[in-house]
Design a protein around this motif. Sequence first.
Motif, PDB file in Angstrom:
ATOM      1  N   LEU A  16     -12.372  -6.193 -22.671  1.00  5.02           N
ATOM      2  CA  LEU A  16     -12.108  -4.781 -22.386  1.00  5.02           C
ATOM      3  C   LEU A  16     -12.259  -4.465 -20.904  1.00  5.02           C
ATOM      4  O   LEU A  16     -11.576  -3.574 -20.380  1.00  5.02           O
ATOM      5  CB  LEU A  16     -13.040  -3.891 -23.208  1.00  5.02           C
ATOM      6  CG  LEU A  16     -12.697  -3.754 -24.693  1.00  5.02           C
ATOM      7  CD1 LEU A  16     -13.810  -3.035 -25.442  1.00  5.02           C
ATOM      8  CD2 LEU A  16     -11.367  -3.017 -24.875  1.00  5.02           C
TER       9      LEU A  16
ATOM     10  N   ASP B  48      -7.692   2.258 -32.428  1.00  4.20           N
ATOM     11  CA  ASP B  48      -8.271   0.939 -32.693  1.00  4.20           C
ATOM     12  C   ASP B  48      -9.515   1.030 -33.573  1.00  4.20           C
ATOM     13  O   ASP B  48      -9.717   0.190 -34.461  1.00  4.20           O
ATOM     14  CB  ASP B  48      -8.641   0.246 -31.375  1.00  4.20           C
ATOM     15  CG  ASP B  48      -7.427  -0.201 -30.593  1.00  4.20           C
ATOM     16  OD1 ASP B  48      -6.378  -0.410 -31.220  1.00  4.20           O
ATOM     17  OD2 ASP B  48      -7.512  -0.317 -29.366  1.00  4.20           O
TER      18      ASP B  48
ATOM     19  N   CYS C  36      -1.456  -3.887 -23.899  1.00  6.36           N
ATOM     20  CA  CYS C  36      -0.774  -2.596 -23.772  1.00  6.36           C
ATOM     21  C   CYS C  36      -1.026  -1.974 -22.402  1.00  6.36           C
ATOM     22  O   CYS C  36      -0.134  -1.343 -21.832  1.00  6.36           O
ATOM     23  CB  CYS C  36      -1.233  -1.662 -24.885  1.00  6.36           C
ATOM     24  SG  CYS C  36      -0.682  -2.171 -26.529  1.00  6.36           S
TER      25      CYS C  36
ATOM     26  N   ASN D 262       0.606  -1.203 -29.879  1.00  9.60           N
ATOM     27  CA  ASN D 262      -0.788  -1.425 -30.246  1.00  9.60           C
ATOM     28  C   ASN D 262      -0.976  -1.376 -31.760  1.00  9.60           C
ATOM     29  O   ASN D 262      -1.666  -2.219 -32.349  1.00  9.60           O
ATOM     30  CB  ASN D 262      -1.665  -0.372 -29.566  1.00  9.60           C
ATOM     31  CG  ASN D 262      -3.142  -0.685 -29.667  1.00  9.60           C
ATOM     32  OD1 ASN D 262      -3.540  -1.842 -29.724  1.00  9.60           O
ATOM     33  ND2 ASN D 262      -3.961   0.342 -29.687  1.00  9.60           N
TER      34      ASN D 262
ATOM     35  N   ASN E 139      -9.257  -4.930 -19.074  1.00 12.03           N
ATOM     36  CA  ASN E 139      -8.472  -3.703 -19.208  1.00 12.03           C
ATOM     37  C   ASN E 139      -8.895  -2.673 -18.151  1.00 12.03           C
ATOM     38  O   ASN E 139      -8.052  -1.999 -17.548  1.00 12.03           O
ATOM     39  CB  ASN E 139      -8.672  -3.150 -20.626  1.00 12.03           C
ATOM     40  CG  ASN E 139      -8.010  -1.817 -20.847  1.00 12.03           C
ATOM     41  OD1 ASN E 139      -6.808  -1.682 -20.723  1.00 12.03           O
ATOM     42  ND2 ASN E 139      -8.807  -0.820 -21.167  1.00 12.03           N
TER      43      ASN E 139
ATOM     44  N   ASN F  47      -3.710   6.887 -28.668  1.00 13.77           N
ATOM     45  CA  ASN F  47      -3.654   5.573 -28.033  1.00 13.77           C
ATOM     46  C   ASN F  47      -5.045   5.036 -27.729  1.00 13.77           C
ATOM     47  O   ASN F  47      -5.292   3.824 -27.777  1.00 13.77           O
ATOM     48  CB  ASN F  47      -2.840   5.675 -26.737  1.00 13.77           C
ATOM     49  CG  ASN F  47      -2.425   4.321 -26.213  1.00 13.77           C
ATOM     50  OD1 ASN F  47      -1.982   3.457 -26.958  1.00 13.77           O
ATOM     51  ND2 ASN F  47      -2.562   4.131 -24.914  1.00 13.77           N
ATOM     52  N   GLU F  48      -5.980   5.946 -27.447  1.00 12.71           N
ATOM     53  CA  GLU F  48      -7.338   5.530 -27.078  1.00 12.71           C
ATOM     54  C   GLU F  48      -8.218   5.273 -28.304  1.00 12.71           C
ATOM     55  O   GLU F  48      -9.102   4.432 -28.266  1.00 12.71           O
ATOM     56  CB  GLU F  48      -7.975   6.611 -26.204  1.00 12.71           C
ATOM     57  CG  GLU F  48      -9.351   6.244 -25.678  1.00 12.71           C
ATOM     58  CD  GLU F  48      -9.926   7.302 -24.754  1.00 12.71           C
ATOM     59  OE1 GLU F  48     -11.114   7.213 -24.434  1.00 12.71           O
ATOM     60  OE2 GLU F  48      -9.175   8.227 -24.361  1.00 12.71           O
TER      61      GLU F  48
ATOM     62  N   ASN G 267      -2.102  -4.451 -34.105  1.00 16.07           N
ATOM     63  CA  ASN G 267      -3.314  -4.274 -34.914  1.00 16.07           C
ATOM     64  C   ASN G 267      -3.066  -4.624 -36.377  1.00 16.07           C
ATOM     65  O   ASN G 267      -3.896  -5.264 -37.030  1.00 16.07           O
ATOM     66  CB  ASN G 267      -3.811  -2.827 -34.806  1.00 16.07           C
ATOM     67  CG  ASN G 267      -4.531  -2.552 -33.500  1.00 16.07           C
ATOM     68  OD1 ASN G 267      -4.871  -3.480 -32.763  1.00 16.07           O
ATOM     69  ND2 ASN G 267      -4.767  -1.296 -33.204  1.00 16.07           N
TER      70      ASN G 267
ATOM     71  N   TYR H 278     -16.955  -0.757 -26.116  1.00 11.15           N
ATOM     72  CA  TYR H 278     -16.089   0.265 -25.537  1.00 11.15           C
ATOM     73  C   TYR H 278     -16.895   1.390 -24.885  1.00 11.15           C
ATOM     74  O   TYR H 278     -16.425   2.056 -23.962  1.00 11.15           O
ATOM     75  CB  TYR H 278     -15.166   0.841 -26.611  1.00 11.15           C
ATOM     76  CG  TYR H 278     -13.955   1.537 -26.052  1.00 11.15           C
ATOM     77  CD1 TYR H 278     -12.805   0.812 -25.763  1.00 11.15           C
ATOM     78  CD2 TYR H 278     -13.960   2.900 -25.789  1.00 11.15           C
ATOM     79  CE1 TYR H 278     -11.689   1.438 -25.226  1.00 11.15           C
ATOM     80  CE2 TYR H 278     -12.857   3.535 -25.250  1.00 11.15           C
ATOM     81  CZ  TYR H 278     -11.722   2.794 -24.978  1.00 11.15           C
ATOM     82  OH  TYR H 278     -10.616   3.421 -24.438  1.00 11.15           O
TER      83      TYR H 278
ATOM     84  N   ASN I 206      -5.392  -6.611 -27.745  1.00 13.30           N
ATOM     85  CA  ASN I 206      -4.241  -5.719 -27.881  1.00 13.30           C
ATOM     86  C   ASN I 206      -4.306  -4.590 -26.859  1.00 13.30           C
ATOM     87  O   ASN I 206      -3.295  -4.208 -26.260  1.00 13.30           O
ATOM     88  CB  ASN I 206      -4.189  -5.130 -29.292  1.00 13.30           C
ATOM     89  CG  ASN I 206      -3.934  -6.190 -30.345  1.00 13.30           C
ATOM     90  OD1 ASN I 206      -3.511  -7.296 -30.039  1.00 13.30           O
ATOM     91  ND2 ASN I 206      -4.198  -5.855 -31.591  1.00 13.30           N
ATOM     92  N   THR I 207      -5.506  -4.037 -26.666  1.00  9.12           N
ATOM     93  CA  THR I 207      -5.686  -2.971 -25.686  1.00  9.12           C
ATOM     94  C   THR I 207      -5.336  -3.450 -24.279  1.00  9.12           C
ATOM     95  O   THR I 207      -4.680  -2.749 -23.501  1.00  9.12           O
ATOM     96  CB  THR I 207      -7.141  -2.462 -25.717  1.00  9.12           C
ATOM     97  OG1 THR I 207      -7.430  -1.948 -27.018  1.00  9.12           O
ATOM     98  CG2 THR I 207      -7.371  -1.378 -24.675  1.00  9.12           C
TER      99      THR I 207
END
Length: 496
Positions: free
Chosen positions: A343, A241, A403, A380, A346, A237-238, A384, A261, A399-400
């Motif tokens: 991000l 991407d 989610c 995700n 997030n 999940n991390e 994507n 990131y 998307n991140t």
Amino acid sequence: MCSFVASLSLTCIKRFFGNISFAVLLNLLVKPGWVFVENLVQNQLGHVAFGTFTALSSLTIILATFSDVGLTHYTVKRVAAEPAYLATYFPTILPLRASLNFLALGALLVLGWVVGYQGAQLTLLAIIGAALLLTQYGQFLRGTLQAHQRFNTDAVLSVLEKVLLLGLVLALLPSGLTLTGYVWMRFAAAAFAAVLLYGLMVRLFGRVRYRWSWGHARMVLRETLPFALITLLYGANERVDMVMLERLASPAEASYYAGAYRWVDAVMMYVWTIMPLFFARFAAAINSRSEQRDLLWFGQRIVTLPLLLACAFVLFRGEVLFWQFTHSTPAELARMTLCLKILFLNVLVHGFFAIYSSLLNSTHYVKTVSWLVALSLGLNVCLNLVLLPRFGAVAAALNTLGCAVLVSGGYVWLVQHRAGVAVPWLLLGKLLGGFLLLCAGWYGLQQTLELHWLVESLVATIGFGVLSVVLGLVPLAELKKFLRPGAGAKMPPNAP
């Protein structure tokens, strides 16, 4: 910039939970420095080369995470509880762990070929994979030190590879750095650290003579595989991407996302440093909902407050974090800055709700949380596939964020309706209100005064400190209690 609030939070945690381990402090010193070194590497290699490296590394991390099959965590628990376990099972576990590494490397190359890597890229994938698997094998060996309470030795060894690699990179940067050279440096550092760890384990606990037992191997795999599946979900999940960006958009887009990131990882390290402390306390209070509630309400402020300041800084001054990217164009810097700001929204979500995940995972809801993460991963990947080819790194960041909102909503619902622990809605409202007021004040600063970003950030930090006290987010009585020597023996009541 947000060190004032973070330091205050860590002081409170130290008072309540006891001394923060040497390992934690050492990692807090070394890992942030590595962020700046990686920025230099990315700047010198260029976005295309670094994007390729990032995608290959992310693919490796996803598979290598599963290859451990939970053996490291399982071994630490068993050796700590049963000292005889080392002599009885390690003759089987050591070759089993090494065999899993070889199988994982083979599977990695097959997977790389399936997704389209060939020739030189496949060779780089093999070297990167071997380096990471050696690192994981070293982490497995370090488990014996943790189980025998040798935490200071473990702390030094936990950052040994990073220190070695940091020295190699800094030595070669002036003469030029290539993608292949960088990959081989990582392999050399990982190999040296793994050999040193194995030698140290032999020195401390004696040489383990391999003695294969199918019964022991089956028992260990049966007990650890469920943990491996959960870990795989979190890892995929991390990291998915990065791989999908490089394959569906371009290596450059993957590099833009990686550059942004990296700062998310650096800031979230604060959360992942303190979450294990709360995890242990939640587990100890599993039969007392009132104690869990008090701990949740206390932790809500400790986790959230520093991240509110960090997120506001990025939203208003995020561009200054890319000062090392001297070879990037203004358009590339603008794209990385946009990804960074999305991000960090997030990060804001995690700042509010990461502690709810800790509460759930420490009680009876691990499988339910895993299903939530699996749902997030599936969503995700689908988003994507549709959006990355057209919108690249910006779509991956959005998307991140989407989610994270979905999963966090699930966390809150589970805590309130399944775990039966009261959610501090009033406190959440105050924290959100404090963040909005901080943003409004920062916007006003930028509109009315032309200050250097450092002065502007300092003024905003002081203002946020005052605002936190006024709103009751940092009650003065509680603050004095935690700063007083010997304080923290009892959880303070929280009634926001």
